[in-house]
Design a protein around this motif. Structure first.
Motif, PDB file in Angstrom:
ATOM      1  N   ASP A 162       0.815  -1.214   0.000  1.00  0.00           N
ATOM      2  CA  ASP A 162       0.000   0.000   0.000  1.00  0.00           C
ATOM      3  C   ASP A 162       0.851   1.267   0.000  1.00  0.00           C
ATOM      4  OD1 ASP A 162      -2.078  -1.763   0.185  1.00  0.00           O
ATOM      5  OD2 ASP A 162      -2.741  -1.146   2.185  1.00  0.00           O
ATOM      6  N   ALA A 163       1.959   1.242   0.716  1.00  0.00           N
ATOM      7  CA  ALA A 163       2.746   2.450   0.935  1.00  0.00           C
ATOM      8  C   ALA A 163       3.355   3.011  -0.343  1.00  0.00           C
ATOM      9  CB  ALA A 163       3.859   2.172   1.937  1.00  0.00           C
ATOM     10  N   VAL A 164       3.474   2.214  -1.395  1.00  0.00           N
ATOM     11  CA  VAL A 164       4.131   2.707  -2.612  1.00  0.00           C
ATOM     12  C   VAL A 164       3.138   3.035  -3.719  1.00  0.00           C
ATOM     13  CG1 VAL A 164       6.198   1.377  -2.057  1.00  0.00           C
ATOM     14  CG2 VAL A 164       4.545   0.435  -3.684  1.00  0.00           C
ATOM     15  N   LEU A 165       1.842   2.815  -3.507  1.00  0.00           N
ATOM     16  CA  LEU A 165       0.860   3.072  -4.564  1.00  0.00           C
ATOM     17  C   LEU A 165       0.780   4.561  -4.868  1.00  0.00           C
ATOM     18  CD1 LEU A 165      -2.032   0.654  -3.512  1.00  0.00           C
ATOM     19  CD2 LEU A 165      -0.255   0.285  -5.231  1.00  0.00           C
ATOM     20  N   GLN A 166       0.698   4.884  -6.163  1.00  0.00           N
ATOM     21  CA  GLN A 166       0.711   6.276  -6.606  1.00  0.00           C
ATOM     22  C   GLN A 166      -0.488   6.660  -7.468  1.00  0.00           C
ATOM     23  OE1 GLN A 166       4.439   7.778  -8.065  1.00  0.00           O
ATOM     24  NE2 GLN A 166       5.605   6.167  -7.046  1.00  0.00           N
ATOM     25  N   ASP A 167      -1.210   5.696  -8.001  1.00  0.00           N
ATOM     26  CA  ASP A 167      -2.344   6.008  -8.873  1.00  0.00           C
ATOM     27  C   ASP A 167      -3.382   6.819  -8.100  1.00  0.00           C
ATOM     28  OD1 ASP A 167      -4.544   5.972 -10.613  1.00  0.00           O
ATOM     29  OD2 ASP A 167      -4.191   3.915 -11.239  1.00  0.00           O
ATOM     30  N   PRO A 168      -3.893   7.920  -8.687  1.00  0.00           N
ATOM     31  CA  PRO A 168      -4.911   8.716  -7.977  1.00  0.00           C
ATOM     32  C   PRO A 168      -6.170   7.939  -7.627  1.00  0.00           C
ATOM     33  CG  PRO A 168      -4.677   9.424 -10.285  1.00  0.00           C
ATOM     34  CD  PRO A 168      -3.528   8.525  -9.983  1.00  0.00           C
ATOM     35  N   ILE A 169      -6.441   6.849  -8.328  1.00  0.00           N
ATOM     36  CA  ILE A 169      -7.619   6.038  -8.001  1.00  0.00           C
ATOM     37  C   ILE A 169      -7.542   5.549  -6.557  1.00  0.00           C
ATOM     38  CG2 ILE A 169      -8.798   3.847  -8.501  1.00  0.00           C
ATOM     39  CD1 ILE A 169      -8.092   4.253 -11.436  1.00  0.00           C
ATOM     40  N   TRP A 170      -6.349   5.236  -6.081  1.00  0.00           N
ATOM     41  CA  TRP A 170      -6.166   4.702  -4.725  1.00  0.00           C
ATOM     42  C   TRP A 170      -6.668   5.689  -3.672  1.00  0.00           C
ATOM     43  CZ3 TRP A 170      -5.750   0.854  -1.617  1.00  0.00           C
ATOM     44  CH2 TRP A 170      -5.007   0.884  -0.435  1.00  0.00           C
ATOM     45  N   GLU A 171      -6.263   6.928  -3.754  1.00  0.00           N
ATOM     46  CA  GLU A 171      -6.687   7.912  -2.760  1.00  0.00           C
ATOM     47  C   GLU A 171      -8.124   8.365  -2.991  1.00  0.00           C
ATOM     48  OE1 GLU A 171      -5.200   8.663  -0.093  1.00  0.00           O
ATOM     49  OE2 GLU A 171      -3.212   7.809  -0.473  1.00  0.00           O
ATOM     50  N   ARG A 172      -8.498   8.594  -4.260  1.00  0.00           N
ATOM     51  CA  ARG A 172      -9.835   9.101  -4.566  1.00  0.00           C
ATOM     52  C   ARG A 172     -10.923   8.100  -4.189  1.00  0.00           C
ATOM     53  NH1 ARG A 172     -11.678  13.971  -5.678  1.00  0.00           N
ATOM     54  NH2 ARG A 172     -12.999  13.229  -7.373  1.00  0.00           N
ATOM     55  N   SER A 173     -10.584   6.815  -4.186  1.00  0.00           N
ATOM     56  CA  SER A 173     -11.571   5.792  -3.833  1.00  0.00           C
ATOM     57  C   SER A 173     -11.599   5.515  -2.330  1.00  0.00           C
ATOM     58  CB  SER A 173     -11.263   4.495  -4.579  1.00  0.00           C
ATOM     59  OG  SER A 173     -10.046   3.925  -4.113  1.00  0.00           O
ATOM     60  N   GLY A 174     -10.899   6.334  -1.562  1.00  0.00           N
ATOM     61  CA  GLY A 174     -10.816   6.065  -0.140  1.00  0.00           C
ATOM     62  C   GLY A 174      -9.992   4.835   0.162  1.00  0.00           C
ATOM     63  N   ARG A 175      -9.019   4.585  -0.707  1.00  0.00           N
ATOM     64  CA  ARG A 175      -8.127   3.432  -0.592  1.00  0.00           C
ATOM     65  C   ARG A 175      -8.891   2.104  -0.610  1.00  0.00           C
ATOM     66  NH1 ARG A 175      -2.878   5.021   3.143  1.00  0.00           N
ATOM     67  NH2 ARG A 175      -2.358   6.895   1.936  1.00  0.00           N
ATOM     68  N   THR A 176      -9.931   2.070  -1.438  1.00  0.00           N
ATOM     69  CA  THR A 176     -10.670   0.817  -1.629  1.00  0.00           C
ATOM     70  C   THR A 176     -10.365   0.182  -2.982  1.00  0.00           C
ATOM     71  OG1 THR A 176     -12.585   2.010  -2.517  1.00  0.00           O
ATOM     72  CG2 THR A 176     -12.551   1.594  -0.139  1.00  0.00           C
ATOM     73  N   GLU A 177      -9.901   0.990  -3.955  1.00  0.00           N
ATOM     74  CA  GLU A 177      -9.490   0.464  -5.259  1.00  0.00           C
ATOM     75  C   GLU A 177      -8.007   0.748  -5.444  1.00  0.00           C
ATOM     76  OE1 GLU A 177     -11.926   1.516  -8.621  1.00  0.00           O
ATOM     77  OE2 GLU A 177     -13.616   1.997  -7.311  1.00  0.00           O
ATOM     78  N   ARG A 178      -7.253  -0.306  -5.772  1.00  0.00           N
ATOM     79  CA  ARG A 178      -5.798  -0.181  -5.765  1.00  0.00           C
ATOM     80  C   ARG A 178      -5.246   0.550  -6.989  1.00  0.00           C
ATOM     81  NH1 ARG A 178      -3.350  -2.634  -1.908  1.00  0.00           N
ATOM     82  NH2 ARG A 178      -1.364  -2.864  -3.026  1.00  0.00           N
ATOM     83  N   GLY A 179      -6.068   0.712  -8.018  1.00  0.00           N
ATOM     84  CA  GLY A 179      -5.611   1.477  -9.171  1.00  0.00           C
ATOM     85  C   GLY A 179      -4.774   0.654 -10.131  1.00  0.00           C
TER      86      GLY A 179
END
Length: 525
Positions: free
Chosen positions: A380-397
């Motif tokens: 989780d700590a290295v994910l950068q796709d905006p989908i990860w944050e915009r989805s409330g960290r429910t979609e990994r992008g």
């Protein structure tokens, strides 16, 4: 300078094999852990030897990188992380000298929030000409505190963000990507200027990002509520964010510019599943190609893959365009992983490569396809796709399919960079996956691609726009091209007899006269 008028240029793209270069992940030439244009240029001989015809280079323009370059702050320059204009020109010169055509991403639907136009719009205030370049609206409710409509962002959350003076602006993607207003002539003129800027430098065409976007319905009405409104979904006419009739006006303007540069083309990212609607983008005054993603989205199943091929050919049957085949890209899980991962996924991916390259029309490879790269399960700590944050960290992008390409060596970064700190981490255990290791192995995925591309380019067996379906065992696909190539794909659980004909190439061992499960073969019919 603009190409001089002359005889019609050959439509080289009709059966071309394009290679998608995701710049950040292809090759790092300056040692900062991020791929760049110097790195791409250094690997051009590899791509020429592989046997592809053209490149599609993803955005390398100045950008704050909220969506890794698809948030463009200046569409007529180069992001310093990737290089400079002189470096791009040198890349283009070298590519052309090697016989490789170069197409680049065009991102018309939106700009970066750091674009000078958007900064001016925020400063100018409601009702200004500067705001008219975007889609600013007053909010709903007694104090305007509710978004102007119910549209969702494909990255999660609402498609509207409020600014300090109380108005809201539309962003179908991230808040850092405000949508441009293509009803404004100034916006269309600027897009045309961007196209001419790169065409004058010598690029051979464009891949148009979100080519079914740009146009928005009058009044921006609420859309039909939908369960899945995310990236790459197509819900038909009820989804007002995409595929509005006005988008075709924009594509005709794009085509008018291209027609002044003979031999150039555009392919559209058109996530439209209805064949009739897709065909509208391929009229003789619009796009030369449009991605048909049905092969990419089909399960590893004979009926599903045959339906994908039949539908894709039907979609272009009444248009001037050929079909355009895709198995993976930077937005979707890689097909090695989709097909089961591990040895199973790799075996199926080898067969899928022969299926894709046997079909009539253009084909797009994603960097690393020729190495059999899988997705990588990242922490989780290295994910950068905006989908990860915009989805409330429910979609990994989409980061899992964007891992840097392994070139050589036995440990990360595998020759991608001179630093181990690559922008996304590379896993251990990829020594056998590197381009260097595979080049010396005649049984490797890379060798399979190189041989297949050589046959496709050098043999008349692939001629003709259509195909004829042949009788085949249950769980198999078989077809013949007009030029004489026959292709058999075995998706069943048992080996099947080889048809009559000279074996040209197989994805697995066929010495015993049978085609194993999850394998494909090319024959001279």
């Amino acid at each position: 300078m603009t190409a001089a008028a002359g005889p019609p240029a050959p439509e080289w793209w009709r059966d071309a094999v394009f290679y998608q270069v995701y710049v950040r992940s292809f090759a790092d030439g300056n040692g900062d852990g991020v791929g760049d244009l110097i790195g791409v240029r250094s690997r051009l001989p590899y791509l020429a030897e592989l046997g592809v015809d053209a490149l599609w280079i993803t955005p390398f323009y100045p950008s704050p990188m909220a969506d890794h370059g698809y948030d463009v702050a200046d569409p007529r320059d180069v992001e310093p992380v990737f290089g400079d204009l002189a470096g791009f020109d040198a890349l283009l010169t070298d590519a052309h000298a090697l016989g490789l055509r170069v197409t680049i991403d065009l991102v018309p639907n939106h700009s970066s929030h750091d674009h000078e136009w958007f900064r001016a719009a925020l400063a100018a205030g409601p009702g200004s000409p500067e705001r008219a370049r975007y889609l600013f609206r007053d909010g709903r409710g007694p104090d305007g505190a509710e978004p102007p409509n119910n549209w969702p962002s494909v990255f999660g959350g609402p498609a509207w963000t409020r600014v300090p003076d109380g108005q809201w602006y539309l962003h179908i993607f991230a808040p850092e990507q405000p949508d441009l207003n293509f009803a404004n002539p100034e916006v269309v003129a600027d897009l045309e200027e961007t196209m001419r800027f790169w065409l004058d430098r010598g690029v051979d065409g464009f891949r148009i990002d979100v080519a079914h976007g740009m146009a928005k319905p009058e009044g921006l009405p609420d859309m039909v509520p939908m369960d899945d409104t995310g990236l790459l979904a197509d819900h038909g006419p009820g989804d007002h964010r995409f595929d509005q009739d006005g988008v075709h006006v924009v594509h005709r303007r794009i085509r008018t510019v291209l027609d002044r540069y003979p031999g150039t083309m555009a392919v559209g990212e058109v996530w439209v599943s209805d064949d009739v609607r897709l065909a509208q983008y391929l009229r003789d005054d619009e796009l030369q190609l449009a991605f048909n993603f049905k092969l990419l989205t089909a399960e590893w199943d004979a009926d599903a893959l045959r339906a994908a091929v039949v539908d894709s050919l039907a979609a272009v049957a009444g248009t001037p365009a050929p079909a355009c085949w895709v198995l993976s890209n930077h937005d979707r899980p890689r097909h090695v992983t989709r097909y089961g991962g591990g040895e199973l996924g790799l075996r199926r991916a080898r067969a899928a490569a022969l299926l894709q390259l046997a079909l009539p029309g253009a084909a797009y490879l994603y960097n690393g396809d020729e190495l059999g790269m899988p997705d990588v399960d990242l922490p989780d700590a290295v994910l950068q796709d905006p989908i990860w944050e915009r989805s409330g960290r429910t979609e990994r992008g989409r980061d899992a399919c964007r891992i840097p390409v392994p070139w050589s060596g036995s440990a990360p970064p595998y020759g991608f960079s001179s630093t181990p700190g690559t922008w996304l981490p590379m896993p251990d255990g990829w020594a056998g996956l590197t381009a260097e290791a595979q080049s010396a192995d005649p049984g490797s995925m890379q060798s399979l691609y190189r041989t297949a591309l050589g046959l496709r380019r050098g043999s008349g067996l692939f001629e003709g726009d259509g195909l004829e379906w042949l009788p085949s065992p249950d769980g198999c696909l078989a077809f013949r091209r007009p030029g004489g190539l026959a292709c058999l794909v075995n998706l069943s659980a048992a080996a099947v007899p080889l048809p009559e004909g000279e074996v040209l190439l197989a994805s697995d061992d066929v010495a015993g006269g049978t085609l194993p499960p999850d394998a494909a073969v090319w024959l001279r019919a």
